[in-house]
Structure formats: structure tokens, C-alpha cells
Scaffold this active site. Sequence first.
Site, PDB file in Angstrom:
ATOM      1  CG  ASN A  98    -122.333 172.843  -2.551  1.00 11.27           C
ATOM      2  OD1 ASN A  98    -122.387 172.621  -3.596  1.00 11.27           O
ATOM      3  ND2 ASN A  98    -121.526 173.660  -2.170  1.00 11.27           N
ATOM      4  CD1 TRP A  99    -125.443 166.686  -3.376  1.00 12.14           C
ATOM      5  CD2 TRP A  99    -126.014 166.308  -5.560  1.00 12.14           C
ATOM      6  NE1 TRP A  99    -126.659 165.952  -3.160  1.00 12.14           N
ATOM      7  CE2 TRP A  99    -126.978 165.653  -4.609  1.00 12.14           C
ATOM      8  CE3 TRP A  99    -126.190 166.136  -6.964  1.00 12.14           C
ATOM      9  CZ2 TRP A  99    -128.027 164.927  -5.001  1.00 12.14           C
ATOM     10  CZ3 TRP A  99    -127.408 165.581  -7.460  1.00 12.14           C
ATOM     11  CH2 TRP A  99    -128.335 164.817  -6.602  1.00 12.14           C
ATOM     12  CE  LYS A 100    -118.342 171.567  -1.403  1.00  8.08           C
ATOM     13  NZ  LYS A 100    -117.154 171.990  -0.339  1.00  8.08           N
ATOM     14  CG  HIS A 154    -119.017 177.613  -2.048  1.00  7.88           C
ATOM     15  ND1 HIS A 154    -117.759 177.189  -1.954  1.00  7.88           N
ATOM     16  CD2 HIS A 154    -119.577 176.781  -1.352  1.00  7.88           C
ATOM     17  CE1 HIS A 154    -117.623 176.268  -1.221  1.00  7.88           C
ATOM     18  NE2 HIS A 154    -118.734 175.749  -0.739  1.00  7.88           N
ATOM     19  CD  GLU A 156    -115.404 174.241  -2.703  1.00  9.20           C
ATOM     20  OE1 GLU A 156    -116.340 173.914  -3.441  1.00  9.20           O
ATOM     21  OE2 GLU A 156    -115.432 173.593  -1.563  1.00  9.20           O
ATOM     22  CD  GLU A 186    -120.066 177.238   3.461  1.00  6.20           C
ATOM     23  OE1 GLU A 186    -120.637 175.790   3.761  1.00  6.20           O
ATOM     24  OE2 GLU A 186    -120.000 177.561   2.588  1.00  6.20           O
ATOM     25  N   GLY A 209    -114.551 171.126   3.923  1.00  9.27           N
ATOM     26  CA  GLY A 209    -114.101 169.901   3.279  1.00  9.27           C
ATOM     27  C   GLY A 209    -112.648 169.424   3.919  1.00  9.27           C
ATOM     28  CB  SER A 227    -116.185 169.657   8.266  1.00 11.01           C
ATOM     29  OG  SER A 227    -115.059 170.014   7.369  1.00 11.01           O
ATOM     30  N   GLY A 230    -121.579 169.936   2.522  1.00  8.22           N
ATOM     31  CA  GLY A 230    -120.806 169.574   1.268  1.00  8.22           C
ATOM     32  C   GLY A 230    -120.735 168.046   1.206  1.00  8.22           C
ATOM     33  N   GLY A 231    -119.494 167.613   1.753  1.00  5.49           N
ATOM     34  CA  GLY A 231    -119.066 166.360   1.385  1.00  5.49           C
ATOM     35  C   GLY A 231    -119.988 165.311   2.019  1.00  5.49           C
TER      36      GLY A 231
HETATM   37  P1  PGA Z   1    -118.120 170.456   3.535  1.00  5.91           P
HETATM   38  O1  PGA Z   1    -118.547 171.653   2.457  1.00  5.91           O
HETATM   39  O2  PGA Z   1    -119.446 170.268   4.266  1.00  5.91           O
HETATM   40  O3  PGA Z   1    -117.697 169.567   2.541  1.00  5.91           O
HETATM   41  O4  PGA Z   1    -117.137 171.164   4.597  1.00  5.91           O
HETATM   42  C1  PGA Z   1    -119.270 172.776   2.765  1.00  5.91           C
HETATM   43  C2  PGA Z   1    -119.476 173.774   1.705  1.00  5.91           C
HETATM   44  O5  PGA Z   1    -118.770 173.815   0.893  1.00  5.91           O
HETATM   45  O6  PGA Z   1    -120.542 174.219   1.672  1.00  5.91           O
END
Ligand code: PGA
Length: 222
Positions: free
Chosen positions: A8-10, A82, A84, A150, A156, A186, A206-207
Amino acid sequence: MKPLIIANWKMNPSTAKEAKELFNKAKDTGAIICAPFVYLSELKSDNLCAQNCYWEASGPYTGEISPDMLKDLGVVYVIIGHSERRVHFKETDEMINKKLKTSLAADLTPILCIGEKKGENAEEIIERQLEQDLNGITEKDTKKIVIAYEPVWAIGTGDFCQASKAKESLEFIKRKFDNKVLYGGSVNSKISKDYIDAGFDGLLVGGASLKADEFIKITQNV
Ligand code: PGA
């Protein structure tokens, strides 16, 4: 079965050139790449995922993207709900429910994100979110949904949820649904295997998915 790994590049990277470079490094891992809308048509792959969609098929909804448009581009998966989006864009379970239904109707595979915030009871939140998000969706369609557990506090932050702890939520979900369940929050290459060993069917990264070498290691270590 091979674990399902989603990158997930966001809202990254900032240019199409960088997106293509990152994609070219990650594509041979077999992972699903979840890129911003604007890059999806540039990245030629059978493993593409969108980060969101709207719940109507077309119409006067300025700025929105429908599941049918994604399907037409060759996109296979779509992240729905998600944290976010739930937090920053005030997405409710009712909205998430509508998005799931329209995505399924467009023949996309939804990745439904659920999880508790710090201090909340994980099982209570999971139970409530699943009940509301899946409301009115047939058993047959429900089976097509990938569930991503999650914990919001782990996203993050570097403060991942230990696999032994996350396993409790995994088992709680699996007692209700026989779906694929991913862990997200994470994830890095040192811990990625722990979640697969604990019984998760894959990972939502994500990150770490923005650093090609680290992401490749994550996929190799599982
Ligand atoms: P993260 O993000 O690996 O940066 O914690 C995961 C996600 O938001 O799906």
C-alpha cells in the site's frame, strides 16, 4: 498457499517516473501493488489494487472514481475502509458497506480493513465493524472479501502488534468467517514471517513497501 502480500503505497511517490521505478523493482515479487489512482493506468500488471473507490457506478460525484472504472483499467483488488479514510475522511461503516457492495458488483476483490484504536477492545471493534460493514452482503459474496486486521495504533508508528497478540484477533475473525485474513501495521522484513507462522494468509505493508530492497526482503522472508 503462497501468502498474499499487498504493497500500500498510500499517497506516494510524487511522480509517475518514481512510481514506475518502484513498480519495476517490486513487480517480480508477485505482490499486489496498491498505487494511487493516477498511476494505475501507467502500471501494466495483473496484480493491481486501488486504495479506495466510490459506491456509485457513475454520475455527478465530482472527484470520485467508481469500481467499474477500476475494473475497466484491469485493476483486481480495492482497499475499502482503511483506517486513514475512516479517520481523516470520516468514512462510516455505512459508507464502507456501500463501497463493498458496489465493488463486489463490479467484480473487484475488496480488501476490507478493520481494527481497534489504542485503548479500545479489539474483539468489540472487530465484531462491530464486521457486522456493520458486511450488512446485507450474501454469504457467497462475503467469502470473496479479503479481511485485513490492522490495529490503528500500529499503522505507520513502528509499534507493530506482536504476532502472538495479533493471532488472538485472527482467531476471533476466523471463528466467524472463513475468509483470507491479512495483518497490517508497521510490518518489516524482520517480523514478516512471524505473522504467516501465526496463521495469517498475508500482509498489508505500508511504509516499508516504498523501500524496494526492504519490501523485496519482506516478500522473500515469508
Ligand atoms: P504501515 O501501513 O505498514 O506503514 O504501518 C500499513 C497500512 O496502512 O496498511
